[in-house]
Design a protein around this motif. Structure first.
Motif, PDB file in Angstrom:
ATOM      1  N   LYS A  20       0.843  -1.196   0.000  1.00  0.00           N
ATOM      2  CA  LYS A  20       0.000   0.000   0.000  1.00  0.00           C
ATOM      3  C   LYS A  20       0.878   1.247   0.000  1.00  0.00           C
ATOM      4  N   ILE A  23       0.559   7.060   1.903  1.00  0.00           N
ATOM      5  CA  ILE A  23      -0.589   7.955   2.090  1.00  0.00           C
ATOM      6  C   ILE A  23      -1.838   7.145   2.428  1.00  0.00           C
ATOM      7  N   SER A  24      -2.000   5.983   1.819  1.00  0.00           N
ATOM      8  CA  SER A  24      -3.132   5.099   2.111  1.00  0.00           C
ATOM      9  C   SER A  24      -3.090   4.637   3.568  1.00  0.00           C
ATOM     10  N   PHE A  26      -1.575   6.263   6.031  1.00  0.00           N
ATOM     11  CA  PHE A  26      -1.881   7.446   6.834  1.00  0.00           C
ATOM     12  C   PHE A  26      -3.394   7.622   6.955  1.00  0.00           C
ATOM     13  N   ARG A  27      -4.102   7.474   5.846  1.00  0.00           N
ATOM     14  CA  ARG A  27      -5.560   7.656   5.847  1.00  0.00           C
ATOM     15  C   ARG A  27      -6.252   6.614   6.734  1.00  0.00           C
ATOM     16  N   GLN A  28      -5.756   5.376   6.707  1.00  0.00           N
ATOM     17  CA  GLN A  28      -6.343   4.346   7.565  1.00  0.00           C
ATOM     18  C   GLN A  28      -6.185   4.717   9.038  1.00  0.00           C
ATOM     19  N   GLU A  30      -5.783   7.754  10.266  1.00  0.00           N
ATOM     20  CA  GLU A  30      -6.607   8.931  10.543  1.00  0.00           C
ATOM     21  C   GLU A  30      -8.077   8.551  10.750  1.00  0.00           C
ATOM     22  N   LYS A  31      -8.564   7.561  10.014  1.00  0.00           N
ATOM     23  CA  LYS A  31      -9.956   7.120  10.163  1.00  0.00           C
ATOM     24  C   LYS A  31     -10.199   6.419  11.495  1.00  0.00           C
ATOM     25  N   GLN A  32      -9.167   5.769  12.025  1.00  0.00           N
ATOM     26  CA  GLN A  32      -9.325   4.983  13.245  1.00  0.00           C
ATOM     27  C   GLN A  32      -8.884   5.719  14.507  1.00  0.00           C
ATOM     28  N   VAL A  36      -3.658  13.177  12.861  1.00  0.00           N
ATOM     29  CA  VAL A  36      -3.599  13.688  11.500  1.00  0.00           C
ATOM     30  C   VAL A  36      -2.128  13.732  11.096  1.00  0.00           C
ATOM     31  N   GLU A  44       5.070  11.780  -0.383  1.00  0.00           N
ATOM     32  CA  GLU A  44       4.088  11.126  -1.246  1.00  0.00           C
ATOM     33  C   GLU A  44       4.726  10.151  -2.234  1.00  0.00           C
ATOM     34  N   GLN A  79      -1.117  15.548  16.082  1.00  0.00           N
ATOM     35  CA  GLN A  79      -0.529  15.620  14.753  1.00  0.00           C
ATOM     36  C   GLN A  79       0.710  14.737  14.702  1.00  0.00           C
TER      37      GLN A  79
END
Length: 97
Positions: A20, A23-24, A26-28, A30-32, A36, A44, A79
């Motif tokens: 993965k 960034i993917s 990081f997003r996972q 952030e969702k859990q 941030v 990137e 952060q």
């Protein structure tokens, strides 16, 4: 649930990343959690990573990310600051007489 020393709830993060993008991942996270990630364009372009982590703290996730990347991570409040790892001790060598 685990309580942090500051009295808040400590995030338990679950990630199953197989090739993965960073960034993917990081997003996972952030969702859990309430964390941030802050990073620049150079981050990137990092290569894809793979790791599994079940019920991990943010500190453990960062430890796993540091092992697979050439990046530094620093937690500041909620952060996570991400930058390229600096090399130490690569200054000019002294000339001998």
């Amino acid at each position: 649930m685990i309580l942090s020393p500051l009295g808040g709830l400590k995030a338990q993060i679950n990630i199953a990343a197989k090739q993965k993008s960073l960034i993917s991942v990081f997003r996972q996270v952030e969702k859990q959690s309430k964390y941030v990630f802050l990073y620049d364009k150079a981050v990137e372009n990092s290569p894809a990573i793979s790791f599994d982590c079940a019920n991990c703290s943010i500190e453990r996730v960062i430890q796993l990310l540091e092992q697979q990347t050439k990046l530094e991570f620093k937690i500041s409040g909620q952060q996570v600051l991400v930058k390229k790892r600096t090399t130490k001790g690569t200054g000019k060598q002294k000339q001998q007489r």
